[in-house]
Write a protein that holds these residues in place. Structure first.
Motif, PDB file in Angstrom:
ATOM      1  N   THR A 144       0.838  -1.194   0.000  1.00 26.53           N
ATOM      2  CA  THR A 144       0.000   0.000   0.000  1.00 26.53           C
ATOM      3  C   THR A 144       0.874   1.245   0.000  1.00 26.53           C
ATOM      4  N   ASN A 188       1.552   4.854   1.314  1.00 22.79           N
ATOM      5  CA  ASN A 188       1.213   5.664   2.475  1.00 22.79           C
ATOM      6  C   ASN A 188       2.105   6.896   2.485  1.00 22.79           C
ATOM      7  N   LYS A 241       2.598   9.048   4.609  1.00 19.15           N
ATOM      8  CA  LYS A 241       3.288   9.283   5.883  1.00 19.15           C
ATOM      9  C   LYS A 241       4.661   8.619   5.920  1.00 19.15           C
ATOM     10  N   ARG A 242       4.915   7.705   4.995  1.00 20.65           N
ATOM     11  CA  ARG A 242       6.228   7.045   4.915  1.00 20.65           C
ATOM     12  C   ARG A 242       7.149   7.719   3.901  1.00 20.65           C
TER      13      ARG A 242
END
Length: 84
Positions: free
Chosen positions: A48, A50, A52-53
């Motif tokens: 997935t 993301n 935020k990463r």
């Protein structure tokens, strides 16, 4: 002010993009290709995407370039992350 200049990465963030990876100056196509492959490998490591990463994914991708002593330093340190 109307005479101020912003770079493309900042303008994308102002437009609502949460996380942007950009460059501080021009970069070779081969360097970008290597970085993007490593970046998305880390960003999507569990299947997935993301945002935020993104900062950590960029950091790890840049680290993967750091070991290539044949690549000029200015091509290894050109990338930046803005956002969350």
């Amino acid at each position: 002010m109307p005479y101020e200049v912003i770079h493309l990465a900042a303008s994308l963030q102002f437009a609502g993009v949460q996380s942007v990876v950009g460059t501080l100056w021009s970069v070779n196509d081969s360097t970008v290709q290597r970085l993007v492959e490593a970046f998305y490998r880390h960003l999507c490591r569990d299947g997935t995407m993301n945002s935020k990463r993104a900062a950590r994914a960029l950091h790890r991708a840049v680290q993967s370039l750091a070991g290539d002593k044949d690549m000029p330093l200015d091509q290894r340190i050109v990338f930046m992350h803005i956002g969350i």
